[in-house]
Design a protein around this motif. Structure first.
Motif, PDB file in Angstrom:
ATOM      1  N   LEU A  39       0.825  -1.215   0.000  1.00  0.00           N
ATOM      2  CA  LEU A  39       0.000   0.000   0.000  1.00  0.00           C
ATOM      3  C   LEU A  39       0.856   1.261   0.000  1.00  0.00           C
ATOM      4  N   ALA A  40       2.109   1.152   0.423  1.00  0.00           N
ATOM      5  CA  ALA A  40       3.015   2.307   0.367  1.00  0.00           C
ATOM      6  C   ALA A  40       3.267   2.722  -1.079  1.00  0.00           C
ATOM      7  N   GLU A  41       3.074   1.786  -2.016  1.00  0.00           N
ATOM      8  CA  GLU A  41       3.261   2.082  -3.437  1.00  0.00           C
ATOM      9  C   GLU A  41       2.059   2.791  -4.045  1.00  0.00           C
ATOM     10  N   GLY A  42       0.911   2.744  -3.356  1.00  0.00           N
ATOM     11  CA  GLY A  42      -0.287   3.399  -3.865  1.00  0.00           C
ATOM     12  C   GLY A  42      -1.525   2.593  -3.545  1.00  0.00           C
ATOM     13  N   PRO A  43      -2.698   3.221  -3.678  1.00  0.00           N
ATOM     14  CA  PRO A  43      -3.972   2.551  -3.372  1.00  0.00           C
ATOM     15  C   PRO A  43      -4.181   1.327  -4.267  1.00  0.00           C
ATOM     16  N   VAL A  44      -4.886   0.346  -3.713  1.00  0.00           N
ATOM     17  CA  VAL A  44      -5.118  -0.884  -4.467  1.00  0.00           C
ATOM     18  C   VAL A  44      -6.412  -1.537  -3.995  1.00  0.00           C
ATOM     19  N   ARG A  45      -7.029  -2.279  -4.889  1.00  0.00           N
ATOM     20  CA  ARG A  45      -8.257  -2.988  -4.551  1.00  0.00           C
ATOM     21  C   ARG A  45      -7.941  -4.347  -3.948  1.00  0.00           C
ATOM     22  N   PHE A  46      -8.936  -4.918  -3.264  1.00  0.00           N
ATOM     23  CA  PHE A  46      -8.771  -6.167  -2.530  1.00  0.00           C
ATOM     24  C   PHE A  46      -8.207  -7.283  -3.401  1.00  0.00           C
ATOM     25  N   ASN A  47      -8.849  -7.559  -4.520  1.00  0.00           N
ATOM     26  CA  ASN A  47      -8.423  -8.686  -5.361  1.00  0.00           C
ATOM     27  C   ASN A  47      -7.032  -8.489  -5.938  1.00  0.00           C
ATOM     28  N   GLN A  48      -6.677  -7.251  -6.205  1.00  0.00           N
ATOM     29  CA  GLN A  48      -5.320  -6.984  -6.689  1.00  0.00           C
ATOM     30  C   GLN A  48      -4.310  -7.287  -5.585  1.00  0.00           C
TER      31      GLN A  48
END
Length: 129
Positions: A39-48
């Motif tokens: 998450l430090a790399e950027g927002p992401v969705r659950f499945n990703q």
């Protein structure tokens, strides 16, 4: 070594009742470290997240995300789409852990061969005994 008055109020993680133990448990968990690092790399969705963090089950990822959100280390944002889209991002408090996590990762990468060699020596010595 003599303790002063300020030391008496300082948390003692070696004390079983110290609340810092709960925090150390959270940030010492491999899944939490991996989620925060991603998450430090950027927002992401659950499945990703589930695809990118190999070996984590859906149940463990859900539990880890819930605990990190509860601790204020990540944010969960739900968007009114069909189906609902949920995105996770690192919170400012979680951002303060990025440098220590990166330092631990660098240490592991640098010393991986040393640890593997030590394990092999230990296992050989154990078998020889």
């Amino acid at each position: 070594m003599k303790l002063g008055p300020a030391d008496a109020k300082r948390p003692n993680p070696y004390d079983a009742q110290c609340p810092t133990r709960q925090i150390l448990d959270r940030i010492g968990d491999k899944w939490a470290v991996l989620v925060l690092g991603r998450l430090a790399e950027g927002p992401v969705r659950f499945n990703q997240l589930r695809r990118e963090i190999e070996g984590i089950s859906q149940k463990m990822l859900s539990q880890t995300l819930r605990e990190l959100e509860r601790d204020g280390l990540i944010h969960r944002a739900a968007f009114a789409t069909v189906p609902v889209t949920v995105e996770y991002s690192i919170a400012p408090l979680g951002q303060t852990l990025v440098a220590p996590i990166e330092a631990l990762s660098r240490w592991a990468e640098t010393h991986m061969a040393d640890v593997i060699a030590a394990r092999l020596r230990y296992d050989r010595a154990l078998q020889a005994a």
